[in-house]
Write an enzyme that holds these catalytic residues in place. Sequence first.
Site, PDB file in Angstrom:
ATOM      1  N   HIS A  82     -23.998  15.022   2.292  1.00  0.00           N
ATOM      2  CA  HIS A  82     -23.805  15.535   0.933  1.00  0.00           C
ATOM      3  C   HIS A  82     -22.756  16.655   0.967  1.00  0.00           C
ATOM      4  CE1 HIS A  82     -24.654  16.847  -3.121  1.00  0.00           C
ATOM      5  NE2 HIS A  82     -24.728  18.092  -2.665  1.00  0.00           N
ATOM      6  N   ALA A 127      -3.068 -12.711 -12.963  1.00  0.00           N
ATOM      7  CA  ALA A 127      -3.729 -11.401 -12.846  1.00  0.00           C
ATOM      8  C   ALA A 127      -4.732 -11.445 -11.699  1.00  0.00           C
ATOM      9  CB  ALA A 127      -4.410 -11.037 -14.159  1.00  0.00           C
ATOM     10  N   VAL A 179       0.898 -16.276  -8.546  1.00  0.00           N
ATOM     11  CA  VAL A 179      -0.119 -17.287  -8.885  1.00  0.00           C
ATOM     12  C   VAL A 179      -0.784 -17.875  -7.636  1.00  0.00           C
ATOM     13  CG1 VAL A 179       0.925 -17.878 -11.104  1.00  0.00           C
ATOM     14  CG2 VAL A 179       1.658 -19.097  -9.043  1.00  0.00           C
ATOM     15  N   ILE A 236      -2.506  -9.781  -6.222  1.00  0.00           N
ATOM     16  CA  ILE A 236      -1.115  -9.298  -6.161  1.00  0.00           C
ATOM     17  C   ILE A 236      -0.665  -8.814  -7.542  1.00  0.00           C
ATOM     18  CG2 ILE A 236       1.300 -10.018  -5.812  1.00  0.00           C
ATOM     19  CD1 ILE A 236       0.352 -11.720  -3.476  1.00  0.00           C
ATOM     20  N   ALA A 241      -5.684 -10.350   5.927  1.00  0.00           N
ATOM     21  CA  ALA A 241      -5.167  -9.996   7.243  1.00  0.00           C
ATOM     22  C   ALA A 241      -6.294  -9.861   8.267  1.00  0.00           C
ATOM     23  CB  ALA A 241      -4.381  -8.687   7.135  1.00  0.00           C
ATOM     24  N   LYS A 251       0.829  -1.211   0.000  1.00  0.00           N
ATOM     25  CA  LYS A 251       0.000   0.000   0.000  1.00  0.00           C
ATOM     26  C   LYS A 251       0.861   1.257   0.000  1.00  0.00           C
ATOM     27  CE  LYS A 251      -2.562  -2.757  -0.494  1.00  0.00           C
ATOM     28  NZ  LYS A 251      -2.467  -4.223  -0.457  1.00  0.00           N
ATOM     29  N   GLU A 299      -2.645 -14.366 -17.508  1.00  0.00           N
ATOM     30  CA  GLU A 299      -3.568 -15.016 -16.577  1.00  0.00           C
ATOM     31  C   GLU A 299      -4.054 -16.337 -17.176  1.00  0.00           C
ATOM     32  OE1 GLU A 299      -5.007 -14.711 -13.441  1.00  0.00           O
ATOM     33  OE2 GLU A 299      -6.107 -16.483 -14.087  1.00  0.00           O
TER      34      GLU A 299
HETATM   35  P1  FAD Z   1       1.365 -14.207   8.196  1.00  0.00           P
HETATM   36  O1  FAD Z   1       1.141 -12.760   8.109  1.00  0.00           O
HETATM   37  O2  FAD Z   1       1.957 -14.919   7.034  1.00  0.00           O
HETATM   38  O3  FAD Z   1       2.264 -14.418   9.482  1.00  0.00           O
HETATM   39  C1  FAD Z   1       2.796 -15.663   9.843  1.00  0.00           C
HETATM   40  C2  FAD Z   1       4.084 -15.437  10.606  1.00  0.00           C
HETATM   41  O4  FAD Z   1       4.486 -16.671  11.175  1.00  0.00           O
HETATM   42  C3  FAD Z   1       5.235 -14.959   9.724  1.00  0.00           C
HETATM   43  O5  FAD Z   1       5.973 -13.982  10.395  1.00  0.00           O
HETATM   44  C4  FAD Z   1       6.081 -16.230   9.548  1.00  0.00           C
HETATM   45  O6  FAD Z   1       7.447 -15.944   9.298  1.00  0.00           O
HETATM   46  C5  FAD Z   1       5.875 -16.870  10.903  1.00  0.00           C
HETATM   47  N1  FAD Z   1       6.099 -18.312  10.933  1.00  0.00           N
HETATM   48  C6  FAD Z   1       5.797 -19.250   9.998  1.00  0.00           C
HETATM   49  N2  FAD Z   1       6.110 -20.476  10.447  1.00  0.00           N
HETATM   50  C7  FAD Z   1       6.636 -20.305  11.685  1.00  0.00           C
HETATM   51  C8  FAD Z   1       7.137 -21.201  12.668  1.00  0.00           C
HETATM   52  N3  FAD Z   1       7.149 -22.505  12.477  1.00  0.00           N
HETATM   53  N4  FAD Z   1       7.609 -20.667  13.817  1.00  0.00           N
HETATM   54  C9  FAD Z   1       7.602 -19.327  14.042  1.00  0.00           C
HETATM   55  N5  FAD Z   1       7.128 -18.444  13.155  1.00  0.00           N
HETATM   56  C10 FAD Z   1       6.638 -18.936  12.001  1.00  0.00           C
HETATM   57  N6  FAD Z   1      -4.325  -8.950   3.085  1.00  0.00           N
HETATM   58  C11 FAD Z   1      -5.231  -7.988   3.329  1.00  0.00           C
HETATM   59  O7  FAD Z   1      -6.180  -8.234   4.081  1.00  0.00           O
HETATM   60  N7  FAD Z   1      -5.101  -6.751   2.788  1.00  0.00           N
HETATM   61  C12 FAD Z   1      -4.085  -6.428   1.957  1.00  0.00           C
HETATM   62  O8  FAD Z   1      -3.999  -5.296   1.474  1.00  0.00           O
HETATM   63  C13 FAD Z   1      -3.121  -7.430   1.664  1.00  0.00           C
HETATM   64  N8  FAD Z   1      -2.084  -7.158   0.846  1.00  0.00           N
HETATM   65  C14 FAD Z   1      -1.151  -8.124   0.612  1.00  0.00           C
HETATM   66  C15 FAD Z   1      -0.102  -7.821  -0.247  1.00  0.00           C
HETATM   67  C16 FAD Z   1       0.862  -8.774  -0.517  1.00  0.00           C
HETATM   68  C17 FAD Z   1       2.008  -8.445  -1.446  1.00  0.00           C
HETATM   69  C18 FAD Z   1       0.778 -10.050   0.113  1.00  0.00           C
HETATM   70  C19 FAD Z   1       1.841 -11.078  -0.136  1.00  0.00           C
HETATM   71  C20 FAD Z   1      -0.255 -10.363   0.966  1.00  0.00           C
HETATM   72  C21 FAD Z   1      -1.248  -9.402   1.217  1.00  0.00           C
HETATM   73  N9  FAD Z   1      -2.342  -9.660   2.036  1.00  0.00           N
HETATM   74  C22 FAD Z   1      -3.280  -8.691   2.266  1.00  0.00           C
HETATM   75  C23 FAD Z   1      -2.514 -10.971   2.682  1.00  0.00           C
HETATM   76  C24 FAD Z   1      -2.056 -10.870   4.142  1.00  0.00           C
HETATM   77  O9  FAD Z   1      -0.706 -10.495   4.177  1.00  0.00           O
HETATM   78  C25 FAD Z   1      -2.247 -12.210   4.835  1.00  0.00           C
HETATM   79  O10 FAD Z   1      -3.587 -12.642   4.689  1.00  0.00           O
HETATM   80  C26 FAD Z   1      -1.941 -12.090   6.318  1.00  0.00           C
HETATM   81  O11 FAD Z   1      -0.627 -11.643   6.518  1.00  0.00           O
HETATM   82  C27 FAD Z   1      -2.117 -13.441   7.011  1.00  0.00           C
HETATM   83  O12 FAD Z   1      -1.844 -13.301   8.363  1.00  0.00           O
HETATM   84  P2  FAD Z   1      -1.334 -14.554   9.232  1.00  0.00           P
HETATM   85  O13 FAD Z   1      -1.065 -14.014  10.588  1.00  0.00           O
HETATM   86  O14 FAD Z   1      -2.274 -15.663   9.070  1.00  0.00           O
HETATM   87  O15 FAD Z   1       0.019 -14.989   8.535  1.00  0.00           O
HETATM   88  P1  NAD Z   2      -4.789 -14.859  -6.396  1.00  0.00           P
HETATM   89  O1  NAD Z   2      -5.413 -16.155  -6.111  1.00  0.00           O
HETATM   90  O2  NAD Z   2      -5.520 -13.610  -6.061  1.00  0.00           O
HETATM   91  O3  NAD Z   2      -4.429 -14.744  -7.946  1.00  0.00           O
HETATM   92  C1  NAD Z   2      -3.617 -15.675  -8.586  1.00  0.00           C
HETATM   93  C2  NAD Z   2      -3.979 -15.643 -10.045  1.00  0.00           C
HETATM   94  O4  NAD Z   2      -3.012 -16.406 -10.736  1.00  0.00           O
HETATM   95  C3  NAD Z   2      -5.339 -16.274 -10.330  1.00  0.00           C
HETATM   96  O5  NAD Z   2      -6.100 -15.404 -11.135  1.00  0.00           O
HETATM   97  C4  NAD Z   2      -4.995 -17.570 -11.026  1.00  0.00           C
HETATM   98  O6  NAD Z   2      -5.964 -17.962 -11.975  1.00  0.00           O
HETATM   99  C5  NAD Z   2      -3.684 -17.203 -11.687  1.00  0.00           C
HETATM  100  N1  NAD Z   2      -2.817 -18.346 -11.977  1.00  0.00           N
HETATM  101  C6  NAD Z   2      -2.605 -19.452 -11.240  1.00  0.00           C
HETATM  102  N2  NAD Z   2      -1.688 -20.247 -11.830  1.00  0.00           N
HETATM  103  C7  NAD Z   2      -1.307 -19.608 -12.963  1.00  0.00           C
HETATM  104  C8  NAD Z   2      -0.376 -19.906 -13.982  1.00  0.00           C
HETATM  105  N3  NAD Z   2       0.348 -21.020 -13.959  1.00  0.00           N
HETATM  106  N4  NAD Z   2      -0.237 -19.017 -15.003  1.00  0.00           N
HETATM  107  C9  NAD Z   2      -0.970 -17.874 -15.035  1.00  0.00           C
HETATM  108  N5  NAD Z   2      -1.862 -17.548 -14.076  1.00  0.00           N
HETATM  109  C10 NAD Z   2      -2.026 -18.399 -13.059  1.00  0.00           C
HETATM  110  O7  NAD Z   2      -3.358 -14.918  -5.681  1.00  0.00           O
HETATM  111  P2  NAD Z   2      -2.257 -13.791  -5.474  1.00  0.00           P
HETATM  112  O8  NAD Z   2      -2.530 -12.620  -6.327  1.00  0.00           O
HETATM  113  O9  NAD Z   2      -0.951 -14.495  -5.573  1.00  0.00           O
HETATM  114  O10 NAD Z   2      -2.493 -13.395  -3.977  1.00  0.00           O
HETATM  115  C11 NAD Z   2      -2.479 -14.410  -2.956  1.00  0.00           C
HETATM  116  C12 NAD Z   2      -3.426 -14.042  -1.860  1.00  0.00           C
HETATM  117  O11 NAD Z   2      -2.896 -12.964  -1.089  1.00  0.00           O
HETATM  118  C13 NAD Z   2      -4.769 -13.529  -2.354  1.00  0.00           C
HETATM  119  O12 NAD Z   2      -5.651 -14.589  -2.588  1.00  0.00           O
HETATM  120  C14 NAD Z   2      -5.238 -12.693  -1.241  1.00  0.00           C
HETATM  121  O13 NAD Z   2      -5.916 -13.506  -0.335  1.00  0.00           O
HETATM  122  C15 NAD Z   2      -3.957 -12.182  -0.597  1.00  0.00           C
HETATM  123  N6  NAD Z   2      -3.770 -10.758  -0.980  1.00  0.00           N
HETATM  124  C16 NAD Z   2      -4.748  -9.881  -0.637  1.00  0.00           C
HETATM  125  C17 NAD Z   2      -4.621  -8.561  -1.003  1.00  0.00           C
HETATM  126  C18 NAD Z   2      -5.706  -7.604  -0.646  1.00  0.00           C
HETATM  127  O14 NAD Z   2      -6.525  -7.943   0.208  1.00  0.00           O
HETATM  128  N7  NAD Z   2      -5.769  -6.423  -1.237  1.00  0.00           N
HETATM  129  C19 NAD Z   2      -3.502  -8.126  -1.712  1.00  0.00           C
HETATM  130  C20 NAD Z   2      -2.539  -9.064  -2.052  1.00  0.00           C
HETATM  131  C21 NAD Z   2      -2.687 -10.383  -1.665  1.00  0.00           C
END
Ligand code: FAD
Ligand code: NAD
Length: 476
Positions: free
Chosen positions: A453, A191, A279, A194, A329, A58, A213
């Site tokens: 408004h 697509a 993906v 992410i 999250a 973000k 995609e």
């Molecule tokens: P995580 O956040 O993955 O936390 C797990 C933690 O446990 C990590 O620190 C990991 O290192 C640690 N861990 C793993 N195994 C062990 C172990 N055995 N011992 C100790 N520690 C361990 N979600 C949204 O809602 N809004 C968004 O805008 C959004 N944007 C995203 C953008 C990106 C680029 C990505 C990759 C994800 C995004 N997400 C978003 C998804 C969001 O990050 C996850 O859904 C969320 O972080 C999940 O929370 P969690 O606590 O379940 O796991």
């Molecule tokens: P995603 O499931 O949103 O999208 C993955 C896309 O890749 C799908 O459209 C799928 O059809 C495509 N795909 C799969 N295999 C493929 C291949 N071999 N070739 C081409 N396309 C392929 O997953 P993501 O974008 O990796 O994000 C993972 C998760 O992280 C999301 O599901 C979401 O829960 C979380 N996330 C959330 C936010 C947010 O809330 N704004 C932002 C980032 C990530």
Amino acid sequence: MAENFDVIVIGGGPGGYVAAIRCAQLGLNTACIDDQSNKEGKPSLGGTCLNVGCIPSKALLDSSEQYHRLQHQFSAHGITAENVSMDVTKMQQRKAEIVSSLTGGIGVLFKANKVTSIYGRGRLMAENHVAVLDPESGELSQTISAPNIILATGSKPVELPSIPFDGEFIVDSTGALDFDRVPSRLGVIGAGVIGLELGSVWNRLGSEVVLLEAMDEFLAAADHQIARDAARQFKKQGLDIRLGAMVKKVSSTPNGLQLSYTQKGEEHSIEVDRVVVAVGRKPATEGLLAADCEVSLDNRGFIEVDDHCQTAETGVWAIGDAVRGPMLAHKSSEEGVAVAERIAGGFGHVDFNTVPWVIYTAPEIAWVGKTENELKADGIPVKTGVFPFAATGRAKAMEDTAGMVKVIAHAETDRVLGVHIIGPHVSELIAECVVAMSFHASSEDLARIVHAHPTLSEAVHEAALAVEKRAIHKFG
Ligand code: FAD
Ligand code: NAD
């Protein structure tokens, strides 16, 4: 003897750290083990979300949007600027500072709530014991125990076997958040959320972005009408989204990387400078469970839980990305709070029907509840109301008129079953719709509520009115 706690949380992401704080607030002696470290090798709480997910993405989305607006939209306000440039190093520093202040803040919250923070990798052993291993060497550093253990280990990016990450040119989302310069040509595989968010960042900064995609349908999880509008908007911005594209391989060429894919049975290739593989994500559960514990994983590696996040082993719970349900999250955090309350003898509940989704592109996309297509497939009779932002004074004043609000209600009971929005600041607007659905509102309830408004929220109001064809600022 193993040190004993009331609760041990494994994982310090938005699921784990929130669960740990809530447990401590409820008077439980709580430890949280996390293995995440930052680039300096220092422990960094907050999990994927704070370190390499929600927050840094973000930050970059915001920086790139400001830059894009200055170049392409400010002139409509009469503002012109010459020699506009983007300092990518400074943008990345700003992102790093935001991340470090927020991850550091979790440490402060842990201290204030007396949560014991342990840097290490946790492994669940039999009889409610947890082995803490050194994340680098894997050596055992201590063993602790608790009658209640919460597994919150989150998720990791999926790697395509034929296109392994190399950390520089072929990267996952973490790599794509860290580019030190704008790639001229960026290939994104997937697509989804992410791909669209990070593709938007680099597109706005000047990359030519092609998203490949695999599915024939764009944003299949979103409402079709919203997804169609999104595809149109993204195309206008220059995002080249190719559907039904199966990537076969990536090979090096003298000028970069060649991405070879098939589409409608035909072979294609494009040349790019960097590739982001987005993906999907998979649960981070490898090595988490000792052979003799009773917790089970499904065939995709998710920890199996019941509706209350209870695993097959008494006293062991699991939440967040590591279990079924959306990888978001806020879903992780709410499960963490619910489990903490259950452990403390109270009541905890997460309503999966009202978990909001947001995609932070421009325009933003947000929804809650079911899509029209899902409801129709379930045989539920619906009526819909749609209202465009272009017909609101506020969106016009902001020069940000793309998008619409769509309210879907049950045709007979009028109960709101879904709200789908694309447009400006809809990540904030969706909250009203989540509240409405949580309180089982009807479209008439929403229509009768006074909205200030001029605000963007008037589009939600008018869409609710449109369900009964009585929107004021729209024909038909
Ligand atoms: P995580 O956040 O993955 O936390 C797990 C933690 O446990 C990590 O620190 C990991 O290192 C640690 N861990 C793993 N195994 C062990 C172990 N055995 N011992 C100790 N520690 C361990 N979600 C949204 O809602 N809004 C968004 O805008 C959004 N944007 C995203 C953008 C990106 C680029 C990505 C990759 C994800 C995004 N997400 C978003 C998804 C969001 O990050 C996850 O859904 C969320 O972080 C999940 O929370 P969690 O606590 O379940 O796991
Ligand atoms: P995603 O499931 O949103 O999208 C993955 C896309 O890749 C799908 O459209 C799928 O059809 C495509 N795909 C799969 N295999 C493929 C291949 N071999 N070739 C081409 N396309 C392929 O997953 P993501 O974008 O990796 O994000 C993972 C998760 O992280 C999301 O599901 C979401 O829960 C979380 N996330 C959330 C936010 C947010 O809330 N704004 C932002 C980032 C990530």
